[in-house]
Design a protein around this motif. Structure first.
Motif, mmCIF file in Angstrom:
data_model
loop_
_atom_site.group_PDB
_atom_site.id
_atom_site.type_symbol
_atom_site.label_atom_id
_atom_site.label_comp_id
_atom_site.label_asym_id
_atom_site.label_seq_id
_atom_site.Cartn_x
_atom_site.Cartn_y
_atom_site.Cartn_z
ATOM 1 N N ASP A 54 -43.355 -66.216 77.572
ATOM 2 C CA ASP A 54 -43.834 -66.500 75.909
ATOM 3 C C ASP A 54 -43.351 -64.927 75.412
ATOM 4 O OD1 ASP A 54 -44.279 -68.859 76.793
ATOM 5 O OD2 ASP A 54 -46.429 -68.678 76.323
ATOM 6 N N GLU A 55 -43.442 -63.638 75.531
ATOM 7 C CA GLU A 55 -43.910 -62.640 75.111
ATOM 8 C C GLU A 55 -42.158 -62.058 74.608
ATOM 9 O OE1 GLU A 55 -45.946 -59.250 77.007
ATOM 10 O OE2 GLU A 55 -46.885 -61.363 78.135
ATOM 11 N N LEU A 56 -41.016 -63.269 75.830
ATOM 12 C CA LEU A 56 -40.083 -62.144 75.367
ATOM 13 C C LEU A 56 -38.810 -63.091 74.357
ATOM 14 C CD1 LEU A 56 -39.115 -60.875 78.978
ATOM 15 C CD2 LEU A 56 -39.895 -59.595 76.851
ATOM 16 N N GLN A 57 -39.318 -64.558 73.852
ATOM 17 C CA GLN A 57 -38.975 -65.315 73.009
ATOM 18 C C GLN A 57 -39.031 -64.950 71.392
ATOM 19 O OE1 GLN A 57 -40.653 -68.780 74.329
ATOM 20 N NE2 GLN A 57 -40.651 -68.830 76.626
ATOM 21 N N GLY A 58 -37.591 -65.174 70.357
ATOM 22 C CA GLY A 58 -37.330 -64.695 69.010
ATOM 23 C C GLY A 58 -37.181 -64.297 69.143
ATOM 24 N N TYR A 59 -36.411 -63.117 69.741
ATOM 25 C CA TYR A 59 -35.687 -62.264 69.512
ATOM 26 C C TYR A 59 -34.226 -61.697 69.261
ATOM 27 C CZ TYR A 59 -39.336 -58.861 71.832
ATOM 28 O OH TYR A 59 -40.931 -58.614 71.721
ATOM 29 N N PRO A 60 -33.427 -61.103 68.650
ATOM 30 C CA PRO A 60 -32.440 -61.272 67.605
ATOM 31 C C PRO A 60 -30.959 -60.785 68.768
ATOM 32 C CG PRO A 60 -33.828 -59.361 67.071
ATOM 33 C CD PRO A 60 -34.161 -59.770 67.514
ATOM 34 N N LEU A 61 -30.114 -61.632 69.095
ATOM 35 C CA LEU A 61 -29.251 -61.311 70.168
ATOM 36 C C LEU A 61 -28.864 -59.813 70.266
ATOM 37 C CD1 LEU A 61 -27.104 -64.445 69.889
ATOM 38 C CD2 LEU A 61 -28.836 -64.218 72.142
ATOM 39 N N PRO A 62 -28.551 -59.324 71.316
ATOM 40 C CA PRO A 62 -28.170 -58.009 70.967
ATOM 41 C C PRO A 62 -26.322 -58.485 70.800
ATOM 42 C CG PRO A 62 -29.541 -58.115 73.157
ATOM 43 C CD PRO A 62 -29.571 -59.463 72.663
ATOM 44 N N PRO A 63 -25.407 -57.281 70.522
ATOM 45 C CA PRO A 63 -24.126 -56.881 69.729
ATOM 46 C C PRO A 63 -23.258 -58.206 70.764
ATOM 47 C CG PRO A 63 -24.665 -55.115 69.263
ATOM 48 C CD PRO A 63 -26.495 -56.121 69.983
ATOM 49 N N THR A 64 -23.504 -58.417 72.123
ATOM 50 C CA THR A 64 -22.275 -58.258 72.959
ATOM 51 C C THR A 64 -23.245 -60.569 72.731
ATOM 52 O OG1 THR A 64 -21.745 -56.461 74.840
ATOM 53 C CG2 THR A 64 -21.791 -58.078 75.297
ATOM 54 N N ALA A 65 -24.094 -59.779 73.829
ATOM 55 C CA ALA A 65 -24.779 -61.757 73.691
ATOM 56 C C ALA A 65 -24.296 -62.681 71.831
ATOM 57 C CB ALA A 65 -25.887 -62.203 73.707
ATOM 58 N N ASP A 66 -24.567 -61.721 70.863
ATOM 59 C CA ASP A 66 -24.618 -62.605 69.774
ATOM 60 C C ASP A 66 -22.834 -62.929 69.775
ATOM 61 O OD1 ASP A 66 -25.263 -62.735 66.495
ATOM 62 O OD2 ASP A 66 -23.565 -62.125 66.637
ATOM 63 N N HIS A 67 -21.801 -61.786 70.333
ATOM 64 C CA HIS A 67 -20.209 -62.677 69.876
ATOM 65 C C HIS A 67 -20.184 -63.494 70.895
ATOM 66 C CE1 HIS A 67 -15.817 -61.555 69.939
ATOM 67 N NE2 HIS A 67 -16.094 -61.501 71.122
ATOM 68 N N TYR A 68 -20.762 -63.944 72.255
ATOM 69 C CA TYR A 68 -20.312 -64.767 73.020
ATOM 70 C C TYR A 68 -20.833 -65.945 72.460
ATOM 71 C CZ TYR A 68 -20.374 -66.724 77.679
ATOM 72 O OH TYR A 68 -19.844 -67.759 78.422
ATOM 73 N N VAL A 69 -22.338 -65.622 71.770
ATOM 74 C CA VAL A 69 -22.820 -67.090 71.286
ATOM 75 C C VAL A 69 -21.529 -67.240 69.584
ATOM 76 C CG1 VAL A 69 -23.742 -68.137 70.028
ATOM 77 C CG2 VAL A 69 -24.649 -66.893 71.887
ATOM 78 N N ALA A 70 -20.945 -66.887 69.399
ATOM 79 C CA ALA A 70 -19.607 -67.074 67.994
ATOM 80 C C ALA A 70 -18.746 -67.516 68.952
ATOM 81 C CB ALA A 70 -19.673 -65.521 67.023
ATOM 82 N N HIS A 71 -18.502 -67.086 69.612
ATOM 83 C CA HIS A 71 -17.273 -67.705 70.715
ATOM 84 C C HIS A 71 -16.689 -68.636 71.241
ATOM 85 C CE1 HIS A 71 -14.135 -68.101 73.829
ATOM 86 N NE2 HIS A 71 -15.396 -67.855 74.699
ATOM 87 N N MET A 72 -18.678 -69.261 71.662
ATOM 88 C CA MET A 72 -18.521 -70.721 72.347
ATOM 89 C C MET A 72 -18.633 -71.044 71.130
ATOM 90 S SD MET A 72 -21.195 -70.578 75.358
ATOM 91 C CE MET A 72 -22.357 -69.593 74.720
ATOM 92 N N LYS A 73 -19.717 -70.820 70.100
ATOM 93 C CA LYS A 73 -19.688 -72.041 68.697
ATOM 94 C C LYS A 73 -18.706 -71.862 67.973
ATOM 95 C CE LYS A 73 -24.984 -71.834 68.357
ATOM 96 N NZ LYS A 73 -25.857 -71.089 67.247
ATOM 97 N N SER A 74 -17.572 -71.246 67.829
ATOM 98 C CA SER A 74 -16.331 -71.443 67.244
ATOM 99 C C SER A 74 -15.233 -71.933 68.105
ATOM 100 C CB SER A 74 -15.341 -69.657 67.468
ATOM 101 O OG SER A 74 -14.355 -69.789 66.619
ATOM 102 N N VAL A 75 -15.505 -72.343 69.497
ATOM 103 C CA VAL A 75 -14.574 -73.375 70.302
ATOM 104 C C VAL A 75 -15.281 -74.776 70.158
ATOM 105 C CG1 VAL A 75 -14.310 -73.782 72.376
ATOM 106 C CG2 VAL A 75 -13.862 -70.795 71.954
ATOM 107 N N ALA A 76 -16.226 -74.804 70.046
ATOM 108 C CA ALA A 76 -16.962 -75.582 70.060
ATOM 109 C C ALA A 76 -16.652 -77.075 68.374
ATOM 110 C CB ALA A 76 -18.874 -75.974 70.131
ATOM 111 N N GLN A 77 -17.052 -75.999 67.420
ATOM 112 C CA GLN A 77 -16.537 -76.931 66.519
ATOM 113 C C GLN A 77 -14.906 -76.982 66.015
ATOM 114 O OE1 GLN A 77 -18.650 -73.999 63.449
ATOM 115 N NE2 GLN A 77 -20.336 -74.405 64.759
#
Length: 229
Positions: free
Chosen positions: A98-121
């Protein structure tokens, strides 16, 4: 050779690089440092939340109840099963999950998520699956690679993590996604397949960079505190 097999061959250098990455080696040797473990879990918790969001997009794009049920069940796998390797990592690091939840994504992970969401949408159903596929597929192969190379006993600090990703349930996720992608590829032209291939290769590259991000404890150059205030 099926389309998914073609993709695996095209990405082989990336897969080999992942197997040899010091984060993955550290899991196999049981020597991974605490800071990397914590950074990984923080990022992966949020990444998997995004992964479930993308399964939700897949449900919205589905035209049959069979497809809707399939992607819905994959969300359940993440919620109910994929927390177990996280718990293993947290025990090794000596921190509560529980202590490790709710943190902002670091730059690389943020980019990875943005890539997948863009492709999905914006992309086709095949592109969506291709963008998601490297996550379960690379983890499956990492699990088998580490299990075969290190043959961990039950007292190995990362025994549960390694065996989770080497087991049949994890293989099933990859196999089913490959089958769906191959069925799609049989019905479309070369241009559509090339788009899916690009989505797949980019996700493979970002899988490698995710390990790099965690191992180096990558952060934003300036704090994100106060955003929106």
């Amino acid at each position: 050779m099926t389309f998914s097999q073609e993709l695996r061959v095209a990405a082989d250098d990336i897969y080999q690089g992942i197997f040899e990455h010091p984060f993955v080696v550290g899991i196999g040797e049981g020597s991974l440092h605490k800071e990397a473990i914590i950074h990984y879990v923080k990022a992966d918790f949020e990444y998997l939340n995004a992964f479930m969001n993308i399964y939700g997009i897949a449900i919205a794009k589905s035209s049959t109840r069979e497809d809707m049920t399939y992607f819905y069940e994959k969300i359940g796998f993440i919620l109910n099963s994929e927390i177990h390797p996280h718990h293993n990592l947290c025990r090794v690091a000596g921190v509560g999950y529980d202590e490790l939840q709710g943190y902002p994504l670091p730059p690389t992970a943020d980019h990875y998520v943005a890539h997948m969401k863009s492709v999905a949408q914006q992309g086709s159903s095949g592109e969506l699956i291709a963008a998601l596929l490297p996550c379960p597929w690379t983890y499956l192969e990492i699990g088998h690679y580490l299990k075969d190379k290190y043959q961990p006993a039950e007292n190995h600090p990362f025994y549960e993590w390694i065996t989770f990703y080497a087991k049949e349930d994890t293989a099933t996720v990859t196999t089913e996604l490959c089958e769906r992608l191959d069925q799609w590829a049989q019905q479309v032209g070369e241009a559509e397949k090339q788009k899916a291939k690009l989505a797949f290769i980019k996700s493979c590259q970002l899988e490698y960079l995710f390990w790099e991000m965690a191992y180096n404890v990558e952060e934003w150059p300036f704090s994100l505190d106060g955003m929106g205030e």
